[in-house]
Write a protein that holds these residues in place. Structure first.
Motif, PDB file in Angstrom:
ATOM      1  N   SER A  79       0.818  -1.217   0.000  1.00 28.74           N
ATOM      2  CA  SER A  79       0.000   0.000   0.000  1.00 28.74           C
ATOM      3  C   SER A  79       0.850   1.264   0.000  1.00 28.74           C
ATOM      4  O   SER A  79       0.368   2.330  -0.385  1.00 28.74           O
ATOM      5  CB  SER A  79      -0.928   0.000   1.221  1.00 28.74           C
ATOM      6  OG  SER A  79      -0.171  -0.089   2.413  1.00 28.74           O
ATOM      7  N   THR A  80       2.118   1.187   0.427  1.00 27.54           N
ATOM      8  CA  THR A  80       2.964   2.383   0.429  1.00 27.54           C
ATOM      9  C   THR A  80       3.343   2.833  -0.978  1.00 27.54           C
ATOM     10  O   THR A  80       3.789   3.967  -1.164  1.00 27.54           O
ATOM     11  CB  THR A  80       4.250   2.112   1.231  1.00 27.54           C
ATOM     12  OG1 THR A  80       4.920   0.980   0.664  1.00 27.54           O
ATOM     13  CG2 THR A  80       3.921   1.811   2.688  1.00 27.54           C
ATOM     14  N   GLU A  81       3.186   1.962  -1.988  1.00 24.98           N
ATOM     15  CA  GLU A  81       3.557   2.300  -3.359  1.00 24.98           C
ATOM     16  C   GLU A  81       2.382   2.823  -4.178  1.00 24.98           C
ATOM     17  O   GLU A  81       2.550   3.127  -5.358  1.00 24.98           O
ATOM     18  CB  GLU A  81       4.137   1.067  -4.069  1.00 24.98           C
ATOM     19  CG  GLU A  81       5.333   0.445  -3.390  1.00 24.98           C
ATOM     20  CD  GLU A  81       6.552   1.347  -3.414  1.00 24.98           C
ATOM     21  OE1 GLU A  81       6.648   2.174  -4.340  1.00 24.98           O
ATOM     22  OE2 GLU A  81       7.392   1.232  -2.510  1.00 24.98           O
TER      23      GLU A  81
END
Length: 473
Positions: free
Chosen positions: A164-166
Motif C-alpha cells: 500500500s505504500t507504493e
C-alpha cells in the motif's frame, strides 16, 4: 521562491510559488502545475546531448525536439522520455520529483504540453489549426534499470513487494507475460448532446480503469425554451474519440520466486502505442503508476442504501513505458570483455572436456556408471544444435531433447536442477501437477469469458523446459 526538501538524507532546493502566508511544512511539497508545464516545455525544447570530455560541451543535437519532429512526420504521435536524462538538466530534478510523487497528475499535464509543442514546432499554420485537429501525443517513459539502485536510475520493485505504500507512485517492475487479453477500444473523449436543447458537451476520460461521469443537468441557456429535464444527455458515438486499450498479466521471473512458493502475478493496463507489443512468454520491464480503483471497471463509488463505499480496491499498474526483451537477450547480457574471453576459450583444444567436467561438478562419475555420458548429453542440450534446411525445403530443428530414466537416487532430479540454474531462460515443472495440455496452454475463466494463458512450454520459449516425474503425467 526557493524551498528546501529532504530526500534520501540530502537537502535539495526546488522552486515553488510564493505562499500567501507562512505555513509549516508537512514533509510534502507541491509545485504549481503551470511551472511544471513551463519547465517540461523548456526541457523538451532545449535538452541536448553532451560530450564526455571537453567540459561537457553541447554538440548541438536537440534530442527530444528532433525525436518529436521525426515521430510526428512519420505519423507516430509519441515521445519516448528517458528518466535518466532528467538528472542532467537544470529543471530535470523538479520534473523527476513531481513525476515520482504524482505520475497521475504529471503525465496528462506533459501530454497537454506536447500538443502545444506540436502546434508551435510542426504545424505549418498554427494560427489556423483548431485544437480539435491537433493529434493526441502520448508520453512514453523508459529507464536504464540498475539493480543496485544508484543515483540516476530506478531500482525494480519485486511484484510481491508492491504494498500500500507504493500506491499512486511511479514503480518499475520486471516479469514474464503469461496472459494477453484481446485489445479493446476505450473512449478518450465522450461527446454528449442534450435531447431537449441540442446543447453539445465534451468530457475527457483519463487513462486506466475509470468511467466517464455524465452530468445529470444541462447547462445550456437557450432563451424561450423551458428548462431541460434531468439526465437529458445522449452519447454521440460517431463524435467520440477512441484509443486502443489492453490488459496483460505479468508474473514474477522464475529466478525471483523464493524456494517453495508459488509465483505471483499482477495486471498491467496498456493503451495506445503500447498495445500488441508482446505475447505470452515475453520478458519485459514496465514503468508505470501503481493504482488502486474499484473492483468493477467503472463501478459505482457507493453501494446501495445502507452500505458504504467498498474500501477493498482492485490494484493494477497503469503502464507508462514498456521495454520488451525476447529470447536470450532477456536474461543474459554479454559484455565485450566476456565475449573476448569466450573467443579465447574457443581456441583451447581441450575446451570440450572442460565443459563436460563443469556440468554438475558435485555429481561424480566413475567407470561403472554412465554419468559421464549424461553430462555430455546435458552439455549438448544447453548449447543446442543448429537448424538445417534440406534441398527440398524441409527444415530440421536444432533443439536437443533428453530423457533420463533410472533407479531412484541416481541424481536425475539434480541434473534437472543444474540445467535450471545454468540456463538463462528455464522453467522447472513437475509431471504430478500438470497435464500434457497444461504444458502448452491453460484455459482460465474470468468475468469476461474464457482467456488463454501460456504454460511452461510457452513461458520458456527460447530456453529450457525441465519436467520432473514425467511418468506421473
Amino acid at each position: 521562491m526557493a524551498s528546501l526538501f529532504q530526500e534520501d538524507g540530502a537537502i535539495r532546493v526546488i522552486e515553488g510559488p510564493e505562499p500567501s502566508d507562512a505555513q509549516p511544512m508537512d514533509g510534502s511539497f507541491k509545485v504549481d502545475p503551470n511551472q511544471i508545464a513551463n519547465k517540461f516545455k523548456k526541457f523538451v525544447r532545449e535538452y541536448a546531448y553532451n560530450t564526455s570530455g571537453a567540459g561537457g560541451i553541447n554538440i548541438g543535437t536537440l534530442k527530444y525536439r528532433e525525436q518529436l519532429q521525426q515521430n510526428c512526420s512519420r505519423g507516430e504521435f509519441f515521445l519516448k522520455l528517458n528518466l535518466n536524462d532528467l538528472n542532467t538538466h537544470e529543471d530535470g530534478e523538479v520534473l523527476a520529483h513531481e513525476l515520482q510523487r504524482s505520475p497521475t497528475e504529471f503525465v496528462p499535464l506533459a501530454e497537454r504540453v506536447l500538443k502545444e509543442l506540436y502546434s508551435e514546432l510542426i504545424s505549418k499554420d498554427p494560427q489556423d489549426l483548431p485544437d480539435a485537429k491537433i493529434p493526441f501525443i502520448q508520453l512514453l517513459l523508459t529507464s536504464d534499470v540498475d539493480l543496485e539502485g544508484t543515483f540516476g536510475t530506478m531500482k525494480p520493485v519485486m511484484i510481491r513487494d508492491l504494498t500500500s505504500t507504493e500506491v499512486e507512485k511511479l514503480v518499475v517492475v520486471q516479469g514474464i507475460v503469461i496472459s494477453v487479453k484481446k485489445a479493446k477500444h476505450k473512449a478518450r473523449k465522450v461527446t454528449l448532446r442534450c435531447a431537449n436543447c441540442e446543447n453539445m458537451k465534451e468530457i475527457m476520460v483519463p487513462d486506466g480503469y475509470c468511467a466517464a461521469h455524465i452530468p445529470s443537468a444541462c447547462d445550456g441557456r437557450n432563451v424561450g425554451l423551458e428548462k431541460c429535464p434531468s439526465n437529458p444527455f445522449v452519447i454521440q458515438d460517431e463524435l467520440c474519440e477512441y484509443v486502443d486499450d489492453q490488459t496483460l498479466k505479468l508474473q514474477e521471473l522464475p529466478e525471483h520466486v523464493p524456494v517453495g512458493e508459488m509465483p505471483r502475478s499482477f495486471d498491467l493496463h496498456v493503451h495506445n502505442q503500447m498495445v500488441d507489443k508482446c505475447v505470452p512468454g515475453t520478458r519485459l520491464t514496465a514503468i508505470g503508476c501503481f493504482c488502486a480503483t474499484e473492483r468493477a471497471v467503472g463501478g459505482n463509488l457507493s453501494g446501495g442504501r445502507g452500505s458504504g463505499v467498498d474500501t477493498v480496491k482492485y490494484s493494477y499498474i497503469k503502464v507508462l513505458g514498456l521495454d520488451v526483451a525476447q529470447g536470450g537477450k532477456a536474461a543474459l547480457d554479454v559484455s565485450p570483455e566476456e565475449e573476448e574471453k569466450f573467443r579465447a576459450m574457443a581456441k583451447d583444444p581441450d575446451i570440450r572436456n572442460k565443459i563436460y567436467a563443469s556440468i554438475a561438478p558435485s555429481i561424480c562419475a566413475s567407470a561403472k556408471d554412465v554419468i559421464g555420458d549424461v553430462k555430455k548429453a546435458l552439455a549438448s542440450l544447453l548449447f543446442g544444435g543448429s537448424r538445417k534446411y534440406l534441398p527440398d525445403g524441409t527444415r530440421m530443428r536444432g533443439d536437443i531433447n533428453m530423457l533420463l530414466m533410472g533407479d531412484p537416487g541416481t541424481a536425475k532430479s539434480q541434473f534437472l536442477k543444474f540445467a535450471e540454474k545454468a540456463s538463462p531462460i528455464c522453467i522447472y515443472t513437475s509431471g504430478k501437477g500438470s497435464s500434457a495440455a497444461g504444458l502448452t496452454a491453460a484455459i482460465v475463466r474470468d468475468k469476461e469469458g474464457f482467456a488463454l494463458e501460456g504454460g511452461a512450454m510457452v513461458l520458456a520459449d527460447g530456453g529450457v523446459v525441465c519436467i520432473d516425474e514425467f511418468d506421473k503425467m
